[in-house]
Motif scaffolding. Structure first.
Motif, PDB file in Angstrom:
ATOM      1  N   ASP A 256       0.926  -1.026   0.013  1.00 17.67           N
ATOM      2  CA  ASP A 256       0.027   0.035   0.160  1.00 17.67           C
ATOM      3  C   ASP A 256       0.883   1.114  -0.032  1.00 17.67           C
ATOM      4  O   ASP A 256       1.677   1.439   1.018  1.00 17.67           O
ATOM      5  CB  ASP A 256      -1.010   0.062   1.469  1.00 17.67           C
ATOM      6  CG  ASP A 256      -2.154   0.851   1.181  1.00 17.67           C
ATOM      7  OD1 ASP A 256      -2.141   1.672   0.071  1.00 17.67           O
ATOM      8  OD2 ASP A 256      -2.882   1.160   2.065  1.00 17.67           O
ATOM      9  N   PRO A 257       0.950   1.890  -1.058  1.00 20.57           N
ATOM     10  CA  PRO A 257       0.161   1.927  -2.320  1.00 20.57           C
ATOM     11  C   PRO A 257       0.409   0.697  -3.400  1.00 20.57           C
ATOM     12  O   PRO A 257       1.348   0.058  -2.954  1.00 20.57           O
ATOM     13  CB  PRO A 257       0.355   3.088  -3.363  1.00 20.57           C
ATOM     14  CG  PRO A 257       1.923   3.298  -2.553  1.00 20.57           C
ATOM     15  CD  PRO A 257       2.071   3.078  -1.152  1.00 20.57           C
ATOM     16  N   VAL A 258      -0.287   0.509  -4.120  1.00 18.81           N
ATOM     17  CA  VAL A 258      -0.380  -0.510  -5.225  1.00 18.81           C
ATOM     18  C   VAL A 258       0.102  -0.091  -6.672  1.00 18.81           C
ATOM     19  O   VAL A 258      -0.569   0.971  -7.018  1.00 18.81           O
ATOM     20  CB  VAL A 258      -1.639  -1.070  -5.299  1.00 18.81           C
ATOM     21  CG1 VAL A 258      -1.621  -2.290  -6.330  1.00 18.81           C
ATOM     22  CG2 VAL A 258      -2.293  -1.473  -4.048  1.00 18.81           C
TER      23      VAL A 258
ATOM     24  N   LEU B 227       7.112   6.950  -6.961  1.00 17.81           N
ATOM     25  CA  LEU B 227       6.643   6.500  -5.757  1.00 17.81           C
ATOM     26  C   LEU B 227       7.012   7.749  -4.855  1.00 17.81           C
ATOM     27  O   LEU B 227       6.115   8.039  -4.025  1.00 17.81           O
ATOM     28  CB  LEU B 227       7.264   5.274  -5.030  1.00 17.81           C
ATOM     29  CG  LEU B 227       7.096   5.082  -3.591  1.00 17.81           C
ATOM     30  CD1 LEU B 227       5.652   4.512  -3.720  1.00 17.81           C
ATOM     31  CD2 LEU B 227       7.800   3.750  -3.386  1.00 17.81           C
ATOM     32  N   ASN B 228       8.079   8.452  -5.120  1.00 17.31           N
ATOM     33  CA  ASN B 228       8.157   9.537  -3.925  1.00 17.31           C
ATOM     34  C   ASN B 228       7.257  10.735  -4.302  1.00 17.31           C
ATOM     35  O   ASN B 228       6.893  11.604  -3.512  1.00 17.31           O
ATOM     36  CB  ASN B 228       9.821  10.125  -4.174  1.00 17.31           C
ATOM     37  CG  ASN B 228      10.945   9.271  -3.513  1.00 17.31           C
ATOM     38  OD1 ASN B 228      10.320   8.422  -2.506  1.00 17.31           O
ATOM     39  ND2 ASN B 228      11.905   9.068  -4.113  1.00 17.31           N
TER      40      ASN B 228
ATOM     41  N   ILE C  62       0.109   3.246 -16.300  1.00 17.89           N
ATOM     42  CA  ILE C  62       0.642   2.954 -15.075  1.00 17.89           C
ATOM     43  C   ILE C  62       0.220   3.938 -13.689  1.00 17.89           C
ATOM     44  O   ILE C  62      -0.004   5.158 -13.947  1.00 17.89           O
ATOM     45  CB  ILE C  62       2.391   3.329 -15.253  1.00 17.89           C
ATOM     46  CG1 ILE C  62       3.043   2.568 -16.225  1.00 17.89           C
ATOM     47  CG2 ILE C  62       3.117   2.911 -13.961  1.00 17.89           C
ATOM     48  CD1 ILE C  62       4.428   3.051 -16.481  1.00 17.89           C
ATOM     49  N   TYR C  63      -0.119   3.445 -12.863  1.00 18.40           N
ATOM     50  CA  TYR C  63      -0.915   3.976 -11.706  1.00 18.40           C
ATOM     51  C   TYR C  63      -0.184   3.600 -10.319  1.00 18.40           C
ATOM     52  O   TYR C  63       0.143   2.296 -10.010  1.00 18.40           O
ATOM     53  CB  TYR C  63      -2.192   3.535 -11.504  1.00 18.40           C
ATOM     54  CG  TYR C  63      -2.809   3.516 -13.085  1.00 18.40           C
ATOM     55  CD1 TYR C  63      -3.000   4.559 -13.853  1.00 18.40           C
ATOM     56  CD2 TYR C  63      -3.392   2.244 -13.346  1.00 18.40           C
ATOM     57  CE1 TYR C  63      -3.648   4.301 -15.032  1.00 18.40           C
ATOM     58  CE2 TYR C  63      -3.819   2.242 -14.745  1.00 18.40           C
ATOM     59  CZ  TYR C  63      -4.036   3.165 -15.563  1.00 18.40           C
ATOM     60  OH  TYR C  63      -4.498   2.829 -16.751  1.00 18.40           O
TER      61      TYR C  63
END
Length: 191
Positions: free
Chosen positions: A65-67, A84-85, A137-138
């Motif tokens: 989490d997150p995915v 991610l950052n 992409i998420y």
């Protein structure tokens, strides 16, 4: 193509992948069975569930989490750690990688404000101007899975993302890297 996607992720340190499979799933499993450079988990669907339904079907396998979610028929060059950052820095509920494309009618078009906050998400509109598109992409907070009903065909792009733009905070992550997809016979032949 799936090997290209996996190899790119593994080079950047990702090691565990949930592969959502339906059509010709036995062939995909057989093809990937020799890989020993990562952990592969297969989330199988017996009937087509769409991108959202497939994600919901895989929920029991998700540990993070997150995915991080990726489409299997497109490639966009990004640095996953920077993505991610960015997700954490913006305190997003969801983030979508964006690519600027001149021919954008086949893709989800996204409008962002000056801070890159997503203000609208429209799937496949016709336009001749450069558009920011959904690059497939998420990063999603795991709680977003509660938006998705179980066992029903549903599309992230058509059904979930437009609602999320209205109800939660999402940001676009611009990519200047290479983008291409193989989602249609025409686009596949170009590659």
């Amino acid at each position: 193509f799936i090997d290209i996607l996996l190899d790119g992720c593994i080079k950047q340190g990702l090691r565990r992948f949930i592969i959502c499979i339906g059509y010709l799933k036995e062939q995909v499993i057989e093809h990937l069975s020799d890989r020993n450079d990562c952990e592969l988990v297969f989330s199988e669907e017996d009937t087509p569930l769409g991108t959202g339904g497939a994600l919901k079907n895989a929920e029991s396998h998700i540990k993070s989490d997150p995915v991080l979610v990726m489409n299997g028929d497109s490639y966009c060059e990004i640095e996953y750690l920077k993505f991610l950052n960015y997700f954490y820095d913006t305190a997003s509920t969801f983030s979508i990688v964006l690519s600027e494309q001149r021919e954008a009618s086949r893709y989800g078009n996204i409008m962002v404000d000056e801070s890159q906050k997503i203000v609208s998400f429209s799937e496949k509109i016709i336009s001749n101007h450069n558009k920011l598109i959904n690059a497939g992409i998420y990063l999603l907070k795991k709680s977003i899975l509660s938006y998705i009903p179980s066992g029903k065909p549903i599309s992230l792009e058509h059904d979930i993302f437009p609602k999320m733009v209205r109800n939660t905070i999402g940001y676009g992550f611009p990519s200047r890297g290479v983008f291409f997809d193989i989602g249609t016979p025409e686009s596949y032949k170009k590659r």
